[in-house]
Design a protein around this motif. Structure first.
Motif, PDB file in Angstrom:
ATOM      1  N   PHE A   8       3.093 -12.334   8.910  1.00 40.71           N
ATOM      2  CA  PHE A   8       3.728 -13.648   9.032  1.00 40.71           C
ATOM      3  C   PHE A   8       4.812 -13.643  10.106  1.00 40.71           C
ATOM      4  O   PHE A   8       5.699 -12.794  10.098  1.00 40.71           O
ATOM      5  CB  PHE A   8       4.377 -14.062   7.704  1.00 40.71           C
ATOM      6  CG  PHE A   8       3.384 -14.428   6.639  1.00 40.71           C
ATOM      7  CD1 PHE A   8       2.795 -15.682   6.627  1.00 40.71           C
ATOM      8  CD2 PHE A   8       3.028 -13.513   5.657  1.00 40.71           C
ATOM      9  CE1 PHE A   8       1.868 -16.030   5.654  1.00 40.71           C
ATOM     10  CE2 PHE A   8       2.107 -13.847   4.675  1.00 40.71           C
ATOM     11  CZ  PHE A   8       1.528 -15.106   4.680  1.00 40.71           C
ATOM     12  N   ASP A   9       4.743 -14.605  10.998  1.00 44.78           N
ATOM     13  CA  ASP A   9       5.844 -14.899  11.902  1.00 44.78           C
ATOM     14  C   ASP A   9       6.957 -15.536  11.046  1.00 44.78           C
ATOM     15  O   ASP A   9       6.699 -15.968   9.924  1.00 44.78           O
ATOM     16  CB  ASP A   9       5.318 -15.868  12.975  1.00 44.78           C
ATOM     17  CG  ASP A   9       6.427 -16.466  13.797  1.00 44.78           C
ATOM     18  OD1 ASP A   9       7.263 -15.699  14.310  1.00 44.78           O
ATOM     19  OD2 ASP A   9       6.454 -17.710  13.927  1.00 44.78           O
ATOM     20  N   MET A  10       8.188 -15.588  11.575  1.00 44.78           N
ATOM     21  CA  MET A  10       9.279 -16.103  10.736  1.00 44.78           C
ATOM     22  C   MET A  10       9.664 -17.561  11.046  1.00 44.78           C
ATOM     23  O   MET A  10       9.449 -18.443  10.217  1.00 44.78           O
ATOM     24  CB  MET A  10      10.495 -15.194  10.858  1.00 44.78           C
ATOM     25  CG  MET A  10      11.566 -15.568   9.847  1.00 44.78           C
ATOM     26  SD  MET A  10      12.977 -14.466   9.903  1.00 44.78           S
ATOM     27  CE  MET A  10      13.657 -14.892  11.467  1.00 44.78           C
ATOM     28  N   ASP A  11      10.222 -17.813  12.250  1.00 39.44           N
ATOM     29  CA  ASP A  11      10.668 -19.176  12.568  1.00 39.44           C
ATOM     30  C   ASP A  11       9.470 -20.108  12.677  1.00 39.44           C
ATOM     31  O   ASP A  11       8.547 -19.859  13.455  1.00 39.44           O
ATOM     32  CB  ASP A  11      11.441 -19.190  13.903  1.00 39.44           C
ATOM     33  CG  ASP A  11      12.863 -18.700  13.730  1.00 39.44           C
ATOM     34  OD1 ASP A  11      13.586 -19.285  12.900  1.00 39.44           O
ATOM     35  OD2 ASP A  11      13.251 -17.735  14.421  1.00 39.44           O
ATOM     36  N   GLY A  12       9.478 -21.169  11.906  1.00 41.96           N
ATOM     37  CA  GLY A  12       8.382 -22.135  11.977  1.00 41.96           C
ATOM     38  C   GLY A  12       7.204 -21.752  11.095  1.00 41.96           C
ATOM     39  O   GLY A  12       6.222 -22.485  11.028  1.00 41.96           O
ATOM     40  N   VAL A  13       7.291 -20.574  10.425  1.00 37.24           N
ATOM     41  CA  VAL A  13       6.234 -20.172   9.485  1.00 37.24           C
ATOM     42  C   VAL A  13       6.864 -19.928   8.109  1.00 37.24           C
ATOM     43  O   VAL A  13       6.588 -20.647   7.157  1.00 37.24           O
ATOM     44  CB  VAL A  13       5.453 -18.937   9.978  1.00 37.24           C
ATOM     45  CG1 VAL A  13       4.512 -18.421   8.901  1.00 37.24           C
ATOM     46  CG2 VAL A  13       4.648 -19.295  11.231  1.00 37.24           C
ATOM     47  N   ASN A  44       8.197 -23.340  24.302  1.00 34.63           N
ATOM     48  CA  ASN A  44       8.852 -22.099  24.727  1.00 34.63           C
ATOM     49  C   ASN A  44       9.275 -21.202  23.569  1.00 34.63           C
ATOM     50  O   ASN A  44       9.900 -20.168  23.784  1.00 34.63           O
ATOM     51  CB  ASN A  44      10.069 -22.416  25.592  1.00 34.63           C
ATOM     52  CG  ASN A  44       9.655 -22.853  26.983  1.00 34.63           C
ATOM     53  OD1 ASN A  44       9.190 -22.049  27.769  1.00 34.63           O
ATOM     54  ND2 ASN A  44       9.778 -24.142  27.269  1.00 34.63           N
ATOM     55  N   GLU A  45       8.962 -21.622  22.340  1.00 33.68           N
ATOM     56  CA  GLU A  45       9.377 -20.840  21.181  1.00 33.68           C
ATOM     57  C   GLU A  45       8.875 -19.402  21.297  1.00 33.68           C
ATOM     58  O   GLU A  45       7.719 -19.169  21.629  1.00 33.68           O
ATOM     59  CB  GLU A  45       8.831 -21.459  19.884  1.00 33.68           C
ATOM     60  CG  GLU A  45       9.400 -20.753  18.677  1.00 33.68           C
ATOM     61  CD  GLU A  45       8.617 -21.028  17.402  1.00 33.68           C
ATOM     62  OE1 GLU A  45       7.906 -22.039  17.342  1.00 33.68           O
ATOM     63  OE2 GLU A  45       8.738 -20.202  16.490  1.00 33.68           O
ATOM     64  N   GLY A  46       9.786 -18.467  21.042  1.00 31.77           N
ATOM     65  CA  GLY A  46       9.404 -17.063  21.137  1.00 31.77           C
ATOM     66  C   GLY A  46      10.097 -16.380  22.305  1.00 31.77           C
ATOM     67  O   GLY A  46      10.293 -15.174  22.299  1.00 31.77           O
ATOM     68  N   ILE A 173      -0.303 -14.936  11.209  1.00 30.27           N
ATOM     69  CA  ILE A 173      -0.004 -16.342  10.905  1.00 30.27           C
ATOM     70  C   ILE A 173       1.135 -16.782  11.829  1.00 30.27           C
ATOM     71  O   ILE A 173       2.253 -16.273  11.721  1.00 30.27           O
ATOM     72  CB  ILE A 173       0.452 -16.552   9.442  1.00 30.27           C
ATOM     73  CG1 ILE A 173      -0.319 -15.689   8.459  1.00 30.27           C
ATOM     74  CG2 ILE A 173       0.406 -18.047   9.085  1.00 30.27           C
ATOM     75  CD1 ILE A 173      -1.741 -16.039   8.216  1.00 30.27           C
ATOM     76  N   GLU A 174       0.849 -17.687  12.725  1.00 21.03           N
ATOM     77  CA  GLU A 174       1.799 -18.097  13.768  1.00 21.03           C
ATOM     78  C   GLU A 174       1.933 -19.614  13.809  1.00 21.03           C
ATOM     79  O   GLU A 174       1.077 -20.334  13.307  1.00 21.03           O
ATOM     80  CB  GLU A 174       1.274 -17.623  15.134  1.00 21.03           C
ATOM     81  CG  GLU A 174       1.810 -16.273  15.580  1.00 21.03           C
ATOM     82  CD  GLU A 174       3.280 -16.319  15.961  1.00 21.03           C
ATOM     83  OE1 GLU A 174       3.823 -17.435  16.118  1.00 21.03           O
ATOM     84  OE2 GLU A 174       3.897 -15.240  16.103  1.00 21.03           O
ATOM     85  N   ASN A 175       2.985 -20.104  14.446  1.00 23.74           N
ATOM     86  CA  ASN A 175       3.101 -21.545  14.663  1.00 23.74           C
ATOM     87  C   ASN A 175       3.270 -21.882  16.138  1.00 23.74           C
ATOM     88  O   ASN A 175       3.167 -23.039  16.517  1.00 23.74           O
ATOM     89  CB  ASN A 175       4.314 -22.099  13.912  1.00 23.74           C
ATOM     90  CG  ASN A 175       5.607 -21.671  14.580  1.00 23.74           C
ATOM     91  OD1 ASN A 175       5.816 -20.484  14.828  1.00 23.74           O
ATOM     92  ND2 ASN A 175       6.447 -22.621  14.903  1.00 23.74           N
ATOM     93  N   ALA A 176       3.533 -20.875  16.992  1.00 15.91           N
ATOM     94  CA  ALA A 176       3.908 -21.157  18.376  1.00 15.91           C
ATOM     95  C   ALA A 176       2.866 -20.633  19.359  1.00 15.91           C
ATOM     96  O   ALA A 176       2.254 -19.594  19.116  1.00 15.91           O
ATOM     97  CB  ALA A 176       5.253 -20.503  18.682  1.00 15.91           C
ATOM     98  N   PRO A 177       2.661 -21.340  20.469  1.00 10.95           N
ATOM     99  CA  PRO A 177       1.673 -20.883  21.465  1.00 10.95           C
ATOM    100  C   PRO A 177       1.895 -19.443  21.916  1.00 10.95           C
ATOM    101  O   PRO A 177       0.945 -18.659  21.991  1.00 10.95           O
ATOM    102  CB  PRO A 177       1.878 -21.862  22.628  1.00 10.95           C
ATOM    103  CG  PRO A 177       2.392 -23.113  21.990  1.00 10.95           C
ATOM    104  CD  PRO A 177       3.252 -22.652  20.842  1.00 10.95           C
TER     105      PRO A 177
HETATM  106 CA    CA Z   1       7.476 -19.009  15.223  1.00  5.24          CA
END
Ligand code: CA
Length: 444
Positions: A8-13, A44-46, A173-177
């Motif tokens: 799991f990614d953290m920010d946005g997940v 630009n997230e990440g 599991i990600e939310n950012a490009p």
């Molecule tokens: Ca994220």
């Protein structure tokens, strides 16, 4: 036993922190007359704070900026973020994590990892406070563990190596490009959950295997995956080698690739209207159809597609995941998957599974032609076999052949072009056919 790892990614997940990051960036951008919107923040997230500022300055046409100004902007953004308040748990994430824990039975065990670019020392305490008893210190990859952060593959490669599992059993599991890019660069199955204002295309563009709309859909996927792994794939182990587990997994992956390709082909009506709904094939429905398309082989071969349809309509577990109209759509699609059916499939899902199931790989097509000849015309001489095979290939796959593709996809076009180019070199084709013929005769 089924073993899985979820990275799991953290920010946005795990945390719904992106709206406050975006608002903080917007407020600071306004103060410094920078052309930087909420969408830019999500795209630009990440990246590190400094890299995001450099991007904002470049986009605003500002070249002569001092190091001091960059640090001022960075400090102001951080202050603004904290002023806006903390980051709450992502809606639906507790249910997802609990589901993974619940399915942890002796027959299915899952590892839960956090893979983040964040370097906060208090990260573990924060995770434990919001999601008590779920995370383990030794199953975290943070900024301290890597030399190159996302979009480089290193964070996910590290998690995979430490998990000790084969890549096919790991899920990002990600939310950012840029996070999706990192997951794919690591060679892992990457699920993007679009928790922000981006379009599905933004995430599919980076190669995401699935783009889901929210954590509710992720929950459905996790339940469906456990079911397919424990109840459905073992059925394929009892089928012949052309319809084994490998075949089912290949059709699943190809169906998801087609959903991606179809979604990318529909350009969003208006990139600025971030809430505009996009009608596209659902990767969850396509996943289920691909997994179930051949289950009717348990009953009999001739009408297996119809038996698969009956199986889907009667399956009690599917009813817990999908509404009745979607189940009917799935049943029709598995019925329509057969290549020999003269009518076109009734829905986009039928087209997807039929195309994913179609083996257009040139060597496979040629070998199947030879095998068919050996089975049905055993009396033919070698020369006659080769003649028959060439005639069949031209009739079906030639420029004027009767082959009908239900979807015009890049992969199909490419494979068909390869096959046709092999067919134009008659002497080489004859040599290949003769070799395959001898191999088949030896194998008999
Ligand atoms: Ca994220």
């Amino acid at each position: 036993m089924i073993l899985r790892a979820f990275f799991f990614d953290m920010d946005g997940v795990l945390f719904d922190s992106m709206p406050n990051h975006a608002r903080a960036w917007e407020n600071v951008a306004m103060r410094h007359s920078l052309d930087f919107t909420a969408r830019d923040c999500y795209i630009n997230e990440g990246r590190t704070g400094q890299d995001v500022i450099a991007e904002a300055l470049r986009k605003s046409g500002r070249t002569n900026v001092t190091e001091e100004e960059i640090w001022t902007i960075y400090r102001e953004k951080t202050e603004e973020f904290h002023r806006l308040g903390g980051a709450p748990a992502m809606t639906g994430m507790k249910e997802v994590l609990n589901e993974i824990r619940v399915t942890d039975t002796p027959s299915c065990q899952s590892q839960i990892w956090v893979v983040t670019g964040s370097g906060q020392k208090t990260l573990f305490d924060k995770l434990n406070e919001v999601y008590p008893g779920i995370f383990m210190r030794e199953r975290m990859i943070t900024a301290y563990d890597v030399t190159h952060g996302k979009p480089a593959p290193e964070p996910y490669l590290k998690a995979w190596q430490r998990s000790g599992l084969p890549k096919e059993q790991c899920f990002v599991i990600e939310n950012a490009p840029l996070g999706v890019r990192a997951g794919k660069a690591a060679g892992l199955f990457t699920i993007a959950v679009n928790t922000g204002p981006l379009t599905r295309q933004d995430l599919y563009n980076e190669g995401a295997d699935m783009v889901l709309d929210d954590m509710g859909q992720l929950l459905t996927f996790i339940r469906l995956h456990s079911y397919v792994e424990t109840q459905i794939l073992p059925l394929y182990d009892t089928f012949d080698s052309a319809h084994n587990r490998q075949h089912a997994l290949a059709v699943i992956q190809e169906s998801l690739n087609l959903v991606r390709e179809l979604t990318l082909r529909q350009s969003p009506l208006n990139n600025r209207d971030l809430s505009a709904p996009l009608s596209a094939a659902s990767p969850l429905i396509s996943y289920a159809i691909a997994a179930l398309h051949d289950v009717g082989l348990q009953t009999d071969r001739e009408h297996h597609h119809l038996h698969s349809g009956t199986f889907v309509r009667r399956d009690a577990f599917l009813k817990t995941l999908f509404p009745a109209d979607e189940i009917e759509l799935m049943a029709q699609a598995v019925e329509d998957h057969r290549a020999s059916r003269p009518e076109p499939p009734r829905s986009i899902y039928g087209r997807i599974v039929a195309e994913a199931d179609r083996m257009l790989e040139p060597m496979t097509v040629i070998r199947r032609t030879v095998q068919f000849g050996c089975r049905h015309y055993p009396e033919l001489s070698e020369e006659e076999h080769i003649k028959r095979a060439i005639a069949h290939l031209n009739e079906k796959y030639g420029e004027k052949g009767y082959l009908r593709l239900w979807l015009d996809t890049a992969r199909n076009r490419q494979l068909l072009a390869q096959l046709r180019s092999m067919m134009t070199d008659t002497r080489q084709l004859q040599t290949l056919l003769l070799r395959m013929l001898k191999e088949e005769k030896t194998a008999q």
